[in-house]
Design an enzyme around this catalytic site. Sequence first.
Site, PDB file in Angstrom:
ATOM      1  N   PRO A  15     105.005  44.451  98.678  1.00 28.40           N
ATOM      2  CA  PRO A  15     104.604  43.317  97.843  1.00 28.40           C
ATOM      3  C   PRO A  15     104.968  43.522  96.375  1.00 28.40           C
ATOM      4  O   PRO A  15     104.501  44.461  95.743  1.00 28.40           O
ATOM      5  CB  PRO A  15     103.085  43.266  98.024  1.00 28.40           C
ATOM      6  CG  PRO A  15     102.795  44.049  99.260  1.00 28.40           C
ATOM      7  CD  PRO A  15     103.870  45.070  99.354  1.00 28.40           C
ATOM      8  N   LYS A  73     101.537  43.647  89.855  1.00 29.61           N
ATOM      9  CA  LYS A  73     101.463  43.691  91.322  1.00 29.61           C
ATOM     10  C   LYS A  73     100.041  43.961  91.781  1.00 29.61           C
ATOM     11  O   LYS A  73      99.820  44.256  92.958  1.00 29.61           O
ATOM     12  CB  LYS A  73     102.388  44.778  91.870  1.00 29.61           C
ATOM     13  CG  LYS A  73     103.854  44.596  91.518  1.00 29.61           C
ATOM     14  CD  LYS A  73     104.673  45.814  91.920  1.00 29.61           C
ATOM     15  CE  LYS A  73     106.058  45.773  91.319  1.00 29.61           C
ATOM     16  NZ  LYS A  73     106.794  47.032  91.528  1.00 29.61           N
TER      17      LYS A  73
END
Length: 309
Positions: A2, A57
């Site tokens: 991700p 993130k």
Amino acid sequence: MPELPEVETIVRTLKPQIQGKTIRSVRVLLSKAMQYGAERLSLISGARILEVSRRAKLLVVGLGLAAGHKKVLPLARGTQPDMPGLSDLPDCLRDADLLLVFHLKMTGSFFVHPQGAEPLPHTRLVFDLGDAGNLFFDDMRTFGYCRIMLAEELPAWPFWASLGPEPLGMSSERLAAHFAAQFAKKRSSIKSALLDQRIVAGVGNIYADESLFSARIDPRSKAGAVPSERLLALAEALQAVLRQSIEECGSSIRDYRDALGNAGAFQNSFAVYGRKDEPCKVCGYASLQGCKLSGRGTVFCPVCQTHFE
DNA sequence: TCCTCCCTGTTC
DNA sequence: GAACAGGGAGGA
């Protein structure tokens, strides 16, 4: 893995499932997954999930503690709006009593299972949300983590404090000017600079390679040697790639799924990432070239992308 | 500023 | 059964 668009997609799919729910208890199945603040676990029982958000993130969950637990907190509530390091935190999270800060690293994922569901082989944390089910934090490679933090503690967390600006939080012109200022001091490659979370937050290997291809800059170029008009192209390309990926719910390579178990679609738009030895989609050159930069697999087109030294 | 390590599942 | 995937910490 991700990166910014994937974490953003997870926030968007997780939020409607857990916002407003109450955490009854937390099960820690892998102790190192609770990296910081584990002694506060008991405070979380009865806490209400106020907000789900993202910075770089990191996925950040804001909690409102049960009345009896608030007085246990060591620091007085109330943050100064100008507190350094908190300027990128949404207001709704500054007002939370406590934060759950997650880094998914390569394989972290969330999924809400029915109440009483058994943990899976890679389940590391289970949040019991009562009737709303069990929120699992799964992470095959165990690099991901959760931190239980006060908003006031974020500035003292070196990683948080060092994060650069959000690439989608400003105009492409301002981002280009930011690149010019930051890259001028760097002797490393431009790809290393893009991956450096202190320069710009949220870019990982996929979007570094894709944006450099789109801007036609050789990833091995010295960051400080790239002319300013190319930096504007890079800023525009990075923003376009990130926005398109968010639009397509991220890139699903290997195991990435959003919080509803759905795959993204942006992997179908990759021009270079994962396409080593395949033909260039733009110029037709027979085989995209691969190399390693900052220890990361890198793919580029030696014809389309200009090398600056 | 670069390299190694952490970690496990997949691919060659 | 080795190579590879890779974000970030820590060390050279």
